[in-house]
Design a protein around this motif. Structure first.
Motif, PDB file in Angstrom:
ATOM      1  N   THR A  44      43.431  50.749  40.852  1.00 11.08           N
ATOM      2  CA  THR A  44      42.769  49.712  41.645  1.00 11.08           C
ATOM      3  C   THR A  44      42.734  48.397  40.883  1.00 11.08           C
ATOM      4  O   THR A  44      42.983  47.323  41.441  1.00 11.08           O
ATOM      5  CB  THR A  44      41.334  50.152  42.004  1.00 11.08           C
ATOM      6  OG1 THR A  44      41.396  51.256  42.913  1.00 11.08           O
ATOM      7  CG2 THR A  44      40.560  49.015  42.660  1.00 11.08           C
ATOM      8  N   GLY A  45      42.447  48.481  39.576  1.00  7.57           N
ATOM      9  CA  GLY A  45      42.441  47.274  38.761  1.00  7.57           C
ATOM     10  C   GLY A  45      43.823  46.657  38.624  1.00  7.57           C
ATOM     11  O   GLY A  45      43.983  45.432  38.683  1.00  7.57           O
ATOM     12  N   VAL A  46      44.847  47.502  38.458  1.00 10.64           N
ATOM     13  CA  VAL A  46      46.214  47.007  38.269  1.00 10.64           C
ATOM     14  C   VAL A  46      46.737  46.327  39.529  1.00 10.64           C
ATOM     15  O   VAL A  46      47.401  45.286  39.457  1.00 10.64           O
ATOM     16  CB  VAL A  46      47.148  48.170  37.862  1.00 10.64           C
ATOM     17  CG1 VAL A  46      48.615  47.743  37.945  1.00 10.64           C
ATOM     18  CG2 VAL A  46      46.830  48.630  36.448  1.00 10.64           C
ATOM     19  N   ASN A  47      46.437  46.891  40.694  1.00 13.57           N
ATOM     20  CA  ASN A  47      46.999  46.383  41.945  1.00 13.57           C
ATOM     21  C   ASN A  47      45.992  45.580  42.763  1.00 13.57           C
ATOM     22  O   ASN A  47      46.054  45.556  43.990  1.00 13.57           O
ATOM     23  CB  ASN A  47      47.537  47.552  42.780  1.00 13.57           C
ATOM     24  CG  ASN A  47      48.744  48.196  42.137  1.00 13.57           C
ATOM     25  OD1 ASN A  47      49.747  47.541  41.892  1.00 13.57           O
ATOM     26  ND2 ASN A  47      48.645  49.478  41.839  1.00 13.57           N
ATOM     27  N   LEU A 133      39.465  34.641  43.799  1.00 13.85           N
ATOM     28  CA  LEU A 133      40.512  35.250  44.625  1.00 13.85           C
ATOM     29  C   LEU A 133      39.992  35.595  46.013  1.00 13.85           C
ATOM     30  O   LEU A 133      40.666  35.351  47.025  1.00 13.85           O
ATOM     31  CB  LEU A 133      41.033  36.517  43.942  1.00 13.85           C
ATOM     32  CG  LEU A 133      42.019  36.342  42.796  1.00 13.85           C
ATOM     33  CD1 LEU A 133      42.251  37.671  42.088  1.00 13.85           C
ATOM     34  CD2 LEU A 133      43.336  35.789  43.302  1.00 13.85           C
ATOM     35  N   ALA A 134      38.798  36.172  46.067  1.00 13.38           N
ATOM     36  CA  ALA A 134      38.215  36.530  47.367  1.00 13.38           C
ATOM     37  C   ALA A 134      37.983  35.281  48.207  1.00 13.38           C
ATOM     38  O   ALA A 134      38.234  35.277  49.422  1.00 13.38           O
ATOM     39  CB  ALA A 134      36.908  37.292  47.152  1.00 13.38           C
ATOM     40  N   GLY A 135      37.507  34.208  47.567  1.00 14.49           N
ATOM     41  CA  GLY A 135      37.309  32.959  48.295  1.00 14.49           C
ATOM     42  C   GLY A 135      38.614  32.364  48.795  1.00 14.49           C
ATOM     43  O   GLY A 135      38.691  31.853  49.924  1.00 14.49           O
ATOM     44  N   LEU A 187      43.778  49.267  51.170  1.00 11.30           N
ATOM     45  CA  LEU A 187      43.769  47.808  51.274  1.00 11.30           C
ATOM     46  C   LEU A 187      44.876  47.186  50.416  1.00 11.30           C
ATOM     47  O   LEU A 187      45.565  46.254  50.847  1.00 11.30           O
ATOM     48  CB  LEU A 187      42.410  47.261  50.836  1.00 11.30           C
ATOM     49  CG  LEU A 187      41.216  47.598  51.740  1.00 11.30           C
ATOM     50  CD1 LEU A 187      39.911  47.186  51.069  1.00 11.30           C
ATOM     51  CD2 LEU A 187      41.352  46.921  53.097  1.00 11.30           C
ATOM     52  N   SER A 188      45.053  47.731  49.192  1.00 16.89           N
ATOM     53  CA  SER A 188      46.112  47.220  48.310  1.00 16.89           C
ATOM     54  C   SER A 188      47.481  47.399  48.943  1.00 16.89           C
ATOM     55  O   SER A 188      48.319  46.491  48.925  1.00 16.89           O
ATOM     56  CB  SER A 188      46.071  47.932  46.954  1.00 16.89           C
ATOM     57  OG  SER A 188      44.869  47.683  46.279  1.00 16.89           O
ATOM     58  N   LEU A 189      47.710  48.585  49.497  1.00 17.06           N
ATOM     59  CA  LEU A 189      49.004  48.858  50.127  1.00 17.06           C
ATOM     60  C   LEU A 189      49.244  47.940  51.321  1.00 17.06           C
ATOM     61  O   LEU A 189      50.386  47.534  51.581  1.00 17.06           O
ATOM     62  CB  LEU A 189      49.078  50.324  50.551  1.00 17.06           C
ATOM     63  CG  LEU A 189      49.156  51.346  49.415  1.00 17.06           C
ATOM     64  CD1 LEU A 189      49.097  52.761  49.965  1.00 17.06           C
ATOM     65  CD2 LEU A 189      50.436  51.151  48.599  1.00 17.06           C
ATOM     66  N   PHE A 308      40.808  40.159  50.394  1.00 15.71           N
ATOM     67  CA  PHE A 308      39.405  39.805  50.196  1.00 15.71           C
ATOM     68  C   PHE A 308      38.558  41.044  49.924  1.00 15.71           C
ATOM     69  O   PHE A 308      37.812  41.108  48.936  1.00 15.71           O
ATOM     70  CB  PHE A 308      38.879  39.064  51.429  1.00 15.71           C
ATOM     71  CG  PHE A 308      37.384  38.995  51.503  1.00 15.71           C
ATOM     72  CD1 PHE A 308      36.673  38.179  50.635  1.00 15.71           C
ATOM     73  CD2 PHE A 308      36.688  39.757  52.433  1.00 15.71           C
ATOM     74  CE1 PHE A 308      35.284  38.120  50.697  1.00 15.71           C
ATOM     75  CE2 PHE A 308      35.305  39.709  52.497  1.00 15.71           C
ATOM     76  CZ  PHE A 308      34.594  38.880  51.629  1.00 15.71           C
ATOM     77  N   LEU A 309      38.682  42.053  50.777  1.00 20.80           N
ATOM     78  CA  LEU A 309      37.866  43.258  50.634  1.00 20.80           C
ATOM     79  C   LEU A 309      38.210  44.016  49.356  1.00 20.80           C
ATOM     80  O   LEU A 309      37.322  44.550  48.681  1.00 20.80           O
ATOM     81  CB  LEU A 309      38.064  44.161  51.857  1.00 20.80           C
ATOM     82  CG  LEU A 309      37.551  43.587  53.187  1.00 20.80           C
ATOM     83  CD1 LEU A 309      37.932  44.510  54.345  1.00 20.80           C
ATOM     84  CD2 LEU A 309      36.040  43.384  53.145  1.00 20.80           C
ATOM     85  N   GLN A 310      39.504  44.069  49.011  1.00 20.23           N
ATOM     86  CA  GLN A 310      39.893  44.782  47.794  1.00 20.23           C
ATOM     87  C   GLN A 310      39.364  44.076  46.555  1.00 20.23           C
ATOM     88  O   GLN A 310      39.008  44.734  45.565  1.00 20.23           O
ATOM     89  CB  GLN A 310      41.414  44.900  47.727  1.00 20.23           C
ATOM     90  CG  GLN A 310      41.919  46.066  46.881  1.00 20.23           C
ATOM     91  CD  GLN A 310      42.042  45.698  45.415  1.00 20.23           C
ATOM     92  OE1 GLN A 310      41.975  44.540  45.048  1.00 20.23           O
ATOM     93  NE2 GLN A 310      42.240  46.707  44.570  1.00 20.23           N
TER      94      GLN A 310
END
Length: 441
Positions: A44-47, A133-135, A187-189, A308-310
């Protein structure tokens, strides 16, 4: 720490030195997660949404050959360095559930304090970056429907910080993420797949791209050094012992399984989006790849909302050491739904993330400062300290060749850390003339 952890300090270290600092029992859950769940924490951290910038921050300054080889080598040496730390988790017959605990056990009180400072400065900057990033992802959605420039980036950063605070209050500790790790993977995918597909579509239609490294000879040197720091940042958390503390016995072999998962299957999406994004747009790719792609509005909206969610979930992983420190210090144990515990998380975690959000809005070009933070903390924690701790801990069983190898790593990454710090300071000086506080980037 069940039967594997002694309950008090001071304890004896090398040369019979006594530490006067006490290592408290953690208030968080430990020794409960499978290697597969921990592997997803690492992946999760990497992607995270940071991968959407690697085409610009790594590939553009380095070019095709160095960029591809650099990413592969960075993955290999990161796996090696993390394996050194993982194998020291039970050094001396006890588990060291915090990075500073391990450093303090090997070196003494001063190293304990220095490691604590380096680690939390690093994690604070990473957390702040996630809010930015989320913003940016929220602003990208807004621009898709209303490009009237009424809503500025700082407004979206404030919204992102509020959502991150709500999530932090709801999830008491790292192991409690569980189902959210699966959500994060999906979400990442989603945003990585959309970025790849739309980039390929644009690349097939586009005229020949310019893959030359932009800038003057001097700027190329500094940007390539900065890209080297980004290579390190891409694969490392700076909190491996804290993550390893959540894994069940046998902790070392299970952690190695999680690391192998992270650096094989878990790293493939990162490689794909970095290389394909660069192929599609050349040296004109943006630091947020979803801003470069063309495609249906609804598809780009889904991708940005997913990013955003990830980012909200990823931030919680990198903030967990700070949460653990605060919860342990103030004795926040028992039911997560207890009024006292809820109130504490609301006030303390909310306050911590409010500071993160304020810094994010104030300095939205924080990537420059993160490069500096990486130089003075990520390099030392991940490579210099890992190699030297292993050298110190295993000095009686290492061959002369092995000792020389670890000293070579310490010296090489020490030089890299210094060079990256100089490059980051130059970048800050240049960009400070261009950007202002609360800039709308």
């Amino acid at each position: 720490m069940d039967g594997d952890r002694e309950d008090s300090w001071p304890r004896k270290v090398h040369d019979e030195e006594q530490l006067s600092v006490e290592i408290p029992e953690t208030a968080h859950q430990i020794s409960s997660d499978s290697w597969f769940q921990v592997g997803f924490v690492l992946t999760t951290g990497v992607n995270s949404a940071y991968v959407l910038g690697y085409s610009a921050t790594i590939m553009v300054p380095l070019g095709w050959v160095v960029g591809i080889v650099g990413l592969i080598i960075a993955a290999a040496i990161s796996l090696y360095a993390n394996s050194l730390v993982a194998n020291l988790h039970e050094f001396g017959g006890k588990r060291h559930i915090r990075y500073r605990d391990l450093a303090g056990y090997i070196y003494g009180k001063q190293a304990y304090s220095i490691t604590w400072g380096l680690q939390y400065v690093n994690l604070f900057m990473i957390n702040t970056g996630y809010i930015i990033l989320a913003g940016q992802a929220l602003k990208a959605v807004y621009v898709l429907f209303r490009d009237d420039n009424e809503m500025k980036l700082p407004y979206f950063i404030a919204i992102a910080g509020f959502v991150c605070a709500l999530f932090a209050i709801s999830i008491p500790h790292l192991s409690a993420l569980r189902i959210w790790l699966g959500v994060s993977t999906v979400l990442s995918l989603i945003y990585i797949s959309i970025a790849i597909v739309l980039s390929i579509r644009d690349g097939l239609k586009a005229p020949p791209r310019d893959y030359s490294i932009p800038g003057t000879s001097a700027s190329k040197i500094f940007t390539s050094i900065g890209a080297g720091a980004s290579l390190v940042f891409a694969f490392n958390t700076g909190m491996l012992p804290e993550i390893q503390a959540t894994i069940r016995q046998p902790v070392v072999s299970n952690m190695m399984k999680a690391l192998y998962f992270q650096f094989t299957i878990g790293s493939l999406p990162l490689f794909a989006v970095a290389w394909i994004g660069y192929w599609a747009y050349g040296n004109s790719t943006t630091t947020y790849l979803l801003s470069s792609v063309n495609g249906p509005v609804w598809v780009k909206t889904v991708a940005n909302i997913s990013a955003f969610l990830q980012s909200v979930i990823s931030l919680h992983i990198f903030a967990s050491p700070m949460y653990e420190y605060l919860d342990t210090k103030f004795g926040i144990k028992g039911s997560p739904l207890a009024i006292r515990n809820l109130s504490f998380r609301f006030g303390v975690r909310g306050g911590y993330l409010t500071i993160n959000t304020l810094v994010s809005a104030l300095l939205p070009f924080l990537g420059d400062f993160e490069s500096l933070t990486g130089a003075i903390s990520t390099f030392p924690l991940t490579f210099i300290l890992a190699n030297h701790m292993y050298l110190r801990a295993k000095k009686n069983i290492l061959t002369n060749w092995q000792k020389q190898w670890h000293w070579l790593n310490v010296c090489f990454f020490g030089c890299m850390s210094l060079a990256a710090a100089v490059a980051a300071l130059r970048l800050i000086a240049v960009d400070s003339k261009t950007y202002h506080f609360f800039a709308d980037l």
